[in-house]
Design a protein around this motif. Structure first.
Motif, PDB file in Angstrom:
ATOM      1  N   UNK A   1       0.834  -1.208   0.000  1.00  0.00           N
ATOM      2  CA  UNK A   1       0.000   0.000   0.000  1.00  0.00           C
ATOM      3  C   UNK A   1       0.870   1.260   0.000  1.00  0.00           C
ATOM      4  N   UNK A   2       1.809   1.315   0.936  1.00  0.00           N
ATOM      5  CA  UNK A   2       2.743   2.451   0.979  1.00  0.00           C
ATOM      6  C   UNK A   2       3.854   2.180  -0.038  1.00  0.00           C
ATOM      7  N   UNK A   3       3.565   2.460  -1.301  1.00  0.00           N
ATOM      8  CA  UNK A   3       4.462   2.095  -2.403  1.00  0.00           C
ATOM      9  C   UNK A   3       5.237   3.289  -2.954  1.00  0.00           C
ATOM     10  N   UNK A   4       4.933   4.482  -2.493  1.00  0.00           N
ATOM     11  CA  UNK A   4       5.597   5.672  -3.008  1.00  0.00           C
ATOM     12  C   UNK A   4       6.951   5.871  -2.334  1.00  0.00           C
ATOM     13  N   UNK A   5       7.814   6.622  -2.986  1.00  0.00           N
ATOM     14  CA  UNK A   5       9.030   7.110  -2.344  1.00  0.00           C
ATOM     15  C   UNK A   5       9.246   8.552  -2.793  1.00  0.00           C
ATOM     16  N   UNK A   6       8.550   9.458  -2.125  1.00  0.00           N
ATOM     17  CA  UNK A   6       8.641  10.868  -2.491  1.00  0.00           C
ATOM     18  C   UNK A   6       9.956  11.502  -2.067  1.00  0.00           C
ATOM     19  N   UNK A   7      10.750  10.763  -1.300  1.00  0.00           N
ATOM     20  CA  UNK A   7      12.041  11.321  -0.877  1.00  0.00           C
ATOM     21  C   UNK A   7      13.013  11.444  -2.045  1.00  0.00           C
ATOM     22  N   UNK A   8      12.769  10.709  -3.124  1.00  0.00           N
ATOM     23  CA  UNK A   8      13.689  10.769  -4.267  1.00  0.00           C
ATOM     24  C   UNK A   8      13.195  11.742  -5.333  1.00  0.00           C
ATOM     25  N   UNK A   9      12.072  12.401  -5.073  1.00  0.00           N
ATOM     26  CA  UNK A   9      11.480  13.276  -6.073  1.00  0.00           C
ATOM     27  C   UNK A   9      11.632  14.746  -5.677  1.00  0.00           C
ATOM     28  N   UNK A  10      11.821  15.583  -6.676  1.00  0.00           N
ATOM     29  CA  UNK A  10      11.957  17.018  -6.415  1.00  0.00           C
ATOM     30  C   UNK A  10      10.884  17.851  -7.101  1.00  0.00           C
ATOM     31  N   UNK A  11      10.185  17.269  -8.057  1.00  0.00           N
ATOM     32  CA  UNK A  11       9.219  18.034  -8.856  1.00  0.00           C
ATOM     33  C   UNK A  11       7.784  17.780  -8.387  1.00  0.00           C
ATOM     34  N   UNK A  12       7.572  17.787  -7.075  1.00  0.00           N
ATOM     35  CA  UNK A  12       6.253  17.527  -6.512  1.00  0.00           C
ATOM     36  C   UNK A  12       5.508  18.847  -6.331  1.00  0.00           C
ATOM     37  N   UNK A  13       4.266  18.942  -6.812  1.00  0.00           N
ATOM     38  CA  UNK A  13       3.566  20.236  -6.820  1.00  0.00           C
ATOM     39  C   UNK A  13       3.012  20.684  -5.460  1.00  0.00           C
ATOM     40  N   UNK A  14       2.786  19.751  -4.531  1.00  0.00           N
ATOM     41  CA  UNK A  14       2.245  20.129  -3.221  1.00  0.00           C
ATOM     42  C   UNK A  14       3.408  20.232  -2.235  1.00  0.00           C
ATOM     43  N   UNK A  15       3.646  21.437  -1.752  1.00  0.00           N
ATOM     44  CA  UNK A  15       4.745  21.642  -0.808  1.00  0.00           C
ATOM     45  C   UNK A  15       4.392  21.132   0.586  1.00  0.00           C
ATOM     46  N   UNK A  16       3.137  21.356   0.998  1.00  0.00           N
ATOM     47  CA  UNK A  16       2.715  20.992   2.343  1.00  0.00           C
ATOM     48  C   UNK A  16       1.269  20.522   2.294  1.00  0.00           C
ATOM     49  N   UNK A  17       0.964  19.462   3.068  1.00  0.00           N
ATOM     50  CA  UNK A  17      -0.360  18.837   3.008  1.00  0.00           C
ATOM     51  C   UNK A  17      -0.896  18.610   4.412  1.00  0.00           C
ATOM     52  N   UNK A  18      -2.203  18.840   4.574  1.00  0.00           N
ATOM     53  CA  UNK A  18      -2.916  18.404   5.776  1.00  0.00           C
ATOM     54  C   UNK A  18      -4.305  17.965   5.359  1.00  0.00           C
ATOM     55  N   UNK A  19      -4.627  16.692   5.632  1.00  0.00           N
ATOM     56  CA  UNK A  19      -5.935  16.137   5.273  1.00  0.00           C
ATOM     57  C   UNK A  19      -6.693  15.764   6.530  1.00  0.00           C
ATOM     58  N   UNK A  20      -7.897  16.286   6.668  1.00  0.00           N
ATOM     59  CA  UNK A  20      -8.766  15.910   7.782  1.00  0.00           C
ATOM     60  C   UNK A  20     -10.100  16.611   7.638  1.00  0.00           C
ATOM     61  N   UNK A  21     -11.155  15.933   8.074  1.00  0.00           N
ATOM     62  CA  UNK A  21     -12.446  16.609   8.202  1.00  0.00           C
ATOM     63  C   UNK A  21     -13.043  16.359   9.581  1.00  0.00           C
ATOM     64  N   UNK A  22     -12.212  15.850  10.522  1.00  0.00           N
ATOM     65  CA  UNK A  22     -12.660  15.605  11.891  1.00  0.00           C
ATOM     66  C   UNK A  22     -12.545  16.884  12.705  1.00  0.00           C
ATOM     67  N   UNK A  23     -13.631  17.282  13.343  1.00  0.00           N
ATOM     68  CA  UNK A  23     -13.637  18.537  14.109  1.00  0.00           C
ATOM     69  C   UNK A  23     -13.989  18.332  15.581  1.00  0.00           C
ATOM     70  N   UNK A  24     -14.369  17.108  15.983  1.00  0.00           N
ATOM     71  CA  UNK A  24     -14.698  16.862  17.386  1.00  0.00           C
ATOM     72  C   UNK A  24     -13.429  16.671  18.207  1.00  0.00           C
ATOM     73  N   UNK A  25     -13.462  17.155  19.443  1.00  0.00           N
ATOM     74  CA  UNK A  25     -12.380  16.994  20.410  1.00  0.00           C
ATOM     75  C   UNK A  25     -11.067  17.603  19.922  1.00  0.00           C
ATOM     76  N   UNK A  26     -11.132  18.700  19.193  1.00  0.00           N
ATOM     77  CA  UNK A  26      -9.897  19.286  18.676  1.00  0.00           C
ATOM     78  C   UNK A  26     -10.032  20.776  18.384  1.00  0.00           C
ATOM     79  N   UNK A  27      -8.891  21.471  18.452  1.00  0.00           N
ATOM     80  CA  UNK A  27      -8.782  22.868  18.037  1.00  0.00           C
ATOM     81  C   UNK A  27      -7.635  23.031  17.041  1.00  0.00           C
ATOM     82  N   UNK A  28      -7.207  21.926  16.432  1.00  0.00           N
ATOM     83  CA  UNK A  28      -6.021  21.980  15.591  1.00  0.00           C
ATOM     84  C   UNK A  28      -6.183  22.848  14.359  1.00  0.00           C
TER      85      UNK A  28
END
Length: 347
Positions: free
Chosen positions: A159-186
């Motif tokens: 499943x974890x088949x990627x190796x983004x450590x060897x790539x330099x031409x990646x368009x997303x510099x920073x990512x955060x994925x979530x839609x959970x809003x309970x019990x958090x202020x993050x």
């Protein structure tokens, strides 16, 4: 060994969701030469109920669970995040098949009240409980009957088949994925980061701030384009607790930022995860690695090697079986160096 694994497989989503930690466990068990039968409790409750209403099918699902136990005679039953199978059903298994070993595996945080109650309830009837929170916090369930163990979130190499450590031409510099809003202020911190780096880097926040959430294939596609990501839990500070983001990011060579209060430096090698203490520290370190891509690649590569080699689903599942059966550990599990197979602390 014959294993019956009870967890929600989301059969009715028809592949729209990403593989879960429970599926990774199953693959690991099979690689360790165990025979595994799955029982998707929530799906069975829906299938067995009038009009497919899951709540109306709970009794029927427990009846079917006991039938599956009777028909398969498992050596080990693993109960996952089940809110369908009852403690009474497990007590019946105890009575009818006293030789069968029961354990509970849980990858949700202790600060969610219903989850804490679930762990406590199962701890009163099963032989061992495995949770993705360290023993310092897990000991609140000591004395309920079950032995207590920490487990990491596993990497599955298929499943974890990627190796983004060897790539330099990646368009997303920073990512955060979530839609959970309970019990958090993050999201307050995420918003501050968005404001701070606006115009400086491409920061995608799928599931928040008007960006649609991504699941399954779309989530994997987002990961494939990403250099760095935030591993922010809904609440920070529980010993060794993290969501499965840690394995998804680390296993795919995506550099991740994690709060220092989790104390992962106790078993994760240095220069792999980027730890931060507060919002200002996090923003500074995001900028540091954004402007030094060679350093980003180096840390991400080191993390990927560690996650793939030491936190893979084969070792993870083998550890669970060995600890369950109180067998000598066959591997130097990096997260279990301070405990004996019976869960007690080493002298």
């Amino acid at each position: 060994m014959k294993v019956l694994h009870v967890d929600y497989e989301r059969l009715r989503s028809y592949g729209a969701n990403r593989i879960s930690w429970a599926e990774k466990m199953k693959y690991g068990l099979i690689r360790n030469n165990h025979y595994v039968r799955s029982f998707s409790d929530r799906d069975v409750a829906a299938f067995e109920s009038p009009l497919g209403i899951r709540e109306l099918g709970k009794k029927a699902a427990n009846r079917r669970f006991l039938e599956v136990v009777e028909h398969n005679d498992p050596d080990l039953i693993i109960i996952g995040h089940s809110d369908i199978i009852t403690v009474d059903s497990l007590k019946l298994v105890r009575q009818r098949r006293p030789e069968c070993v029961l354990i509970h595996c849980n990858c949700d945080p202790l600060f969610v009240p219903n989850n804490s109650k679930r762990i406590a309830a199962f701890a009163g009837v099963v032989d061992a409980v495995f949770v993705t929170t360290g023993l310092r916090d897990l000991r609140r369930y000591a004395g309920l009957g079950a032995r207590l163990y920490y487990i990491p979130n596993p990497v599955e190499p298929t499943v974890e088949v990627l190796d983004n450590s060897v790539k330099t031409d990646l368009p997303i510099d920073l990512l955060f994925c979530s839609n959970a809003t309970k019990f958090t202020k993050r999201l307050e911190m995420v918003k501050a980061i968005k404001d701070a780096v606006d115009g400086e880097m491409n920061f995608k926040t799928y599931g928040s701030f008007g960006e649609a959430p991504v699941w399954g294939r779309d989530y994997d596609l987002a990961l494939s384009k990403t250099k760095m990501a935030l591993n922010l839990n809904r609440q920070e500070g529980d010993h060794w607790y993290t969501s499965d983001r840690m394995s998804q990011l680390g296993g795919n060579g995506v550099l991740q930022f994690a709060h220092s209060s989790g104390n992962f430096s106790e078993y994760v090698p240095p220069e792999t995860l980027v730890y931060f203490d507060d919002q200002e520290d996090l923003i500074a370190k995001i900028r540091e690695f954004h402007h030094d891509d060679a350093k980003r690649q180096d840390w991400a590569a080191r993390a990927r090697t560690f996650f793939q080699q030491e936190l893979n689903s084969t070792l993870y599942s083998r550890y669970i079986v060995e600890a369950t059966m109180v067998q000598p550990f066959s591997h130097d599990y990096v997260w279990a160096r301070n405990i004996n197979p019976d869960g007690s602390d080493k002298a």
